[in-house]
Design a protein around this motif. Structure first.
Motif, mmCIF file in Angstrom:
data_model
loop_
_atom_site.group_PDB
_atom_site.id
_atom_site.type_symbol
_atom_site.label_atom_id
_atom_site.label_comp_id
_atom_site.label_asym_id
_atom_site.label_seq_id
_atom_site.Cartn_x
_atom_site.Cartn_y
_atom_site.Cartn_z
ATOM 1 N N ASP A 157 0.828 -1.208 0.000
ATOM 2 C CA ASP A 157 0.000 0.000 0.000
ATOM 3 C C ASP A 157 0.865 1.262 0.000
ATOM 4 O O ASP A 157 0.503 2.259 -0.633
ATOM 5 C CB ASP A 157 -0.944 0.011 1.205
ATOM 6 C CG ASP A 157 -2.041 -1.036 1.098
ATOM 7 O OD1 ASP A 157 -2.279 -1.550 -0.026
ATOM 8 O OD2 ASP A 157 -2.662 -1.342 2.140
ATOM 9 N N ALA A 158 1.993 1.212 0.701
ATOM 10 C CA ALA A 158 2.891 2.371 0.724
ATOM 11 C C ALA A 158 3.441 2.651 -0.675
ATOM 12 O O ALA A 158 3.485 3.801 -1.116
ATOM 13 C CB ALA A 158 4.034 2.140 1.712
ATOM 14 N N VAL A 159 3.843 1.597 -1.387
ATOM 15 C CA VAL A 159 4.376 1.779 -2.743
ATOM 16 C C VAL A 159 3.283 2.295 -3.674
ATOM 17 O O VAL A 159 3.513 3.202 -4.478
ATOM 18 C CB VAL A 159 4.997 0.467 -3.269
ATOM 19 C CG1 VAL A 159 5.413 0.610 -4.728
ATOM 20 C CG2 VAL A 159 6.189 0.060 -2.414
ATOM 21 N N LEU A 160 2.087 1.748 -3.562
ATOM 22 C CA LEU A 160 0.975 2.237 -4.384
ATOM 23 C C LEU A 160 0.607 3.676 -4.025
ATOM 24 O O LEU A 160 0.172 4.445 -4.877
ATOM 25 C CB LEU A 160 -0.235 1.312 -4.251
ATOM 26 C CG LEU A 160 -0.043 -0.097 -4.826
ATOM 27 C CD1 LEU A 160 -1.245 -0.974 -4.519
ATOM 28 C CD2 LEU A 160 0.240 -0.045 -6.313
ATOM 29 N N GLY A 161 0.815 4.047 -2.766
ATOM 30 C CA GLY A 161 0.614 5.438 -2.357
ATOM 31 C C GLY A 161 1.628 6.368 -3.014
ATOM 32 O O GLY A 161 1.288 7.473 -3.426
ATOM 33 N N PHE A 162 2.893 5.906 -3.134
ATOM 34 C CA PHE A 162 3.904 6.695 -3.855
ATOM 35 C C PHE A 162 3.448 6.905 -5.290
ATOM 36 O O PHE A 162 3.524 8.007 -5.826
ATOM 37 C CB PHE A 162 5.265 5.987 -3.882
ATOM 38 C CG PHE A 162 5.881 5.711 -2.549
ATOM 39 C CD1 PHE A 162 5.692 6.549 -1.464
ATOM 40 C CD2 PHE A 162 6.685 4.602 -2.378
ATOM 41 C CE1 PHE A 162 6.277 6.280 -0.240
ATOM 42 C CE2 PHE A 162 7.271 4.327 -1.162
ATOM 43 C CZ PHE A 162 7.067 5.161 -0.091
ATOM 44 N N GLU A 163 2.987 5.811 -5.916
ATOM 45 C CA GLU A 163 2.545 5.901 -7.299
ATOM 46 C C GLU A 163 1.403 6.912 -7.437
ATOM 47 O O GLU A 163 1.423 7.763 -8.328
ATOM 48 C CB GLU A 163 2.092 4.530 -7.805
ATOM 49 C CG GLU A 163 1.598 4.554 -9.239
ATOM 50 C CD GLU A 163 0.956 3.251 -9.669
ATOM 51 O OE1 GLU A 163 1.015 2.961 -10.876
ATOM 52 O OE2 GLU A 163 0.379 2.534 -8.809
ATOM 53 N N ARG A 164 0.427 6.834 -6.540
ATOM 54 C CA ARG A 164 -0.727 7.731 -6.604
ATOM 55 C C ARG A 164 -0.294 9.194 -6.442
ATOM 56 O O ARG A 164 -0.726 10.065 -7.197
ATOM 57 C CB ARG A 164 -1.756 7.358 -5.536
ATOM 58 C CG ARG A 164 -3.030 8.150 -5.601
ATOM 59 C CD ARG A 164 -4.112 7.668 -4.636
ATOM 60 N NE ARG A 164 -3.648 7.351 -3.297
ATOM 61 C CZ ARG A 164 -3.404 6.104 -2.856
ATOM 62 N NH1 ARG A 164 -3.585 5.059 -3.642
ATOM 63 N NH2 ARG A 164 -2.971 5.893 -1.632
ATOM 64 N N ARG A 165 0.603 9.468 -5.485
ATOM 65 C CA ARG A 165 1.042 10.849 -5.278
ATOM 66 C C ARG A 165 1.865 11.368 -6.455
ATOM 67 O O ARG A 165 1.744 12.534 -6.839
ATOM 68 C CB ARG A 165 1.822 10.953 -3.966
ATOM 69 C CG ARG A 165 0.914 10.848 -2.744
ATOM 70 C CD ARG A 165 1.627 11.153 -1.459
ATOM 71 N NE ARG A 165 2.608 10.160 -1.075
ATOM 72 C CZ ARG A 165 2.342 9.036 -0.419
ATOM 73 N NH1 ARG A 165 1.098 8.746 -0.085
ATOM 74 N NH2 ARG A 165 3.305 8.197 -0.092
ATOM 75 N N ILE A 166 2.686 10.515 -7.043
ATOM 76 C CA ILE A 166 3.473 10.925 -8.210
ATOM 77 C C ILE A 166 2.554 11.217 -9.392
ATOM 78 O O ILE A 166 2.716 12.217 -10.086
ATOM 79 C CB ILE A 166 4.535 9.854 -8.555
ATOM 80 C CG1 ILE A 166 5.614 9.841 -7.481
ATOM 81 C CG2 ILE A 166 5.145 10.102 -9.925
ATOM 82 C CD1 ILE A 166 6.548 8.649 -7.549
ATOM 83 N N VAL A 167 1.581 10.341 -9.613
ATOM 84 C CA VAL A 167 0.640 10.556 -10.714
ATOM 85 C C VAL A 167 -0.174 11.826 -10.479
ATOM 86 O O VAL A 167 -0.412 12.595 -11.412
ATOM 87 C CB VAL A 167 -0.272 9.326 -10.919
ATOM 88 C CG1 VAL A 167 -1.436 9.642 -11.840
ATOM 89 C CG2 VAL A 167 0.539 8.162 -11.467
ATOM 90 N N ARG A 168 -0.570 12.075 -9.245
ATOM 91 C CA ARG A 168 -1.316 13.311 -8.961
ATOM 92 C C ARG A 168 -0.464 14.545 -9.250
ATOM 93 O O ARG A 168 -0.976 15.575 -9.647
ATOM 94 C CB ARG A 168 -1.777 13.345 -7.511
ATOM 95 C CG ARG A 168 -2.999 12.507 -7.273
ATOM 96 C CD ARG A 168 -3.502 12.685 -5.887
ATOM 97 N NE ARG A 168 -4.954 12.775 -5.950
ATOM 98 C CZ ARG A 168 -5.715 12.904 -4.892
ATOM 99 N NH1 ARG A 168 -5.188 12.996 -3.699
ATOM 100 N NH2 ARG A 168 -7.015 12.959 -5.033
ATOM 101 N N ALA A 169 0.841 14.426 -9.056
ATOM 102 C CA ALA A 169 1.726 15.573 -9.280
ATOM 103 C C ALA A 169 2.041 15.783 -10.758
ATOM 104 O O ALA A 169 2.062 16.919 -11.222
ATOM 105 C CB ALA A 169 3.018 15.400 -8.488
ATOM 106 N N VAL A 170 2.297 14.695 -11.503
ATOM 107 C CA VAL A 170 2.768 14.871 -12.886
ATOM 108 C C VAL A 170 2.090 13.975 -13.904
ATOM 109 O O VAL A 170 2.446 14.007 -15.085
ATOM 110 C CB VAL A 170 4.305 14.639 -12.981
ATOM 111 C CG1 VAL A 170 5.058 15.661 -12.177
ATOM 112 C CG2 VAL A 170 4.681 13.226 -12.572
#
Length: 189
Positions: A157-170
């Protein structure tokens, strides 16, 4: 096939973030933030991009500064938290920290996002990317401090959270939908 000046300008504009990143990286490597370091970084960036003719990376053209800031703040928090957890595990002689190799299926099909997620996960103490399966969009991580299936799920879930935050940013609008976030102006967030 000749490209028009407008197309060349548009392509150069899209590659500008990479030039800026290469120059910043050059200056960080030398530990100097001077005009001379900037100029030599510019020369190095031009040389690298012209000698190593890689296909241009297609950026989404979208940058959300707020979610970029959210990503940076949560990343720094995770680095500090991970450092403290690893230190506590090392200093606790009573228990050996559990370790595991986990597979995380990413939701987006973008090499740049996958790279950002992999680098982010590797920079957090306690986890390290051991393999990336580009075709199936799977990152394999070695993680420490796991004792149960719940701990493994938290790591995923932490790794998928990184993915979600990165996608939200760029990320692009399509990538936002892939990670389960509705684009601005369209439904839930």
């Amino acid at each position: 096939m000749k490209r028009s000046a407008k197309e060349l300008l548009r392509a150069a504009w899209r590659q500008l973030p990479f030039f800026v990143w290469l120059i910043a990286l050059w200056m960080l490597l030398w530990g100097q933030f001077t005009v001379m370091a900037f100029l030599t970084g510019l020369i190095a960036a031009v040389a690298v991009t012209r000698v190593f003719r890689l296909p241009p990376v297609q950026l989404s053209g979208r940058l959300n500064p707020w979610y970029g800031l959210v990503f940076v703040v949560t990343f720094l928090f995770d680095v500090v938290r991970g450092s403290l957890l690893v230190a506590l595990q090392v200093l606790d002689p009573r228990r050996q920290p559990g370790a595991a190799i986990i597979a995380v299926q990413l939701r987006t099909d973008d090499d740049l996002i996958m790279t950002h997620v992999g680098v982010t996960a590797s920079l957090i103490p306690g986890s390290l990317i051991v393999e990336a399966d580009r075709d199936r969009r799977i990152l394999y991580l070695h993680v420490i401090g796991v004792r149960s299936d719940d701990d493994l799920d938290k790591q995923r879930d932490a790794v998928l959270g990184f993915e979600r935050r990165i996608v939200r940013a760029v990320g692009s609008r399509m990538q936002l939908e892939e990670v389960g976030v509705a684009p601005a102006g369209g439904g839930q967030r």
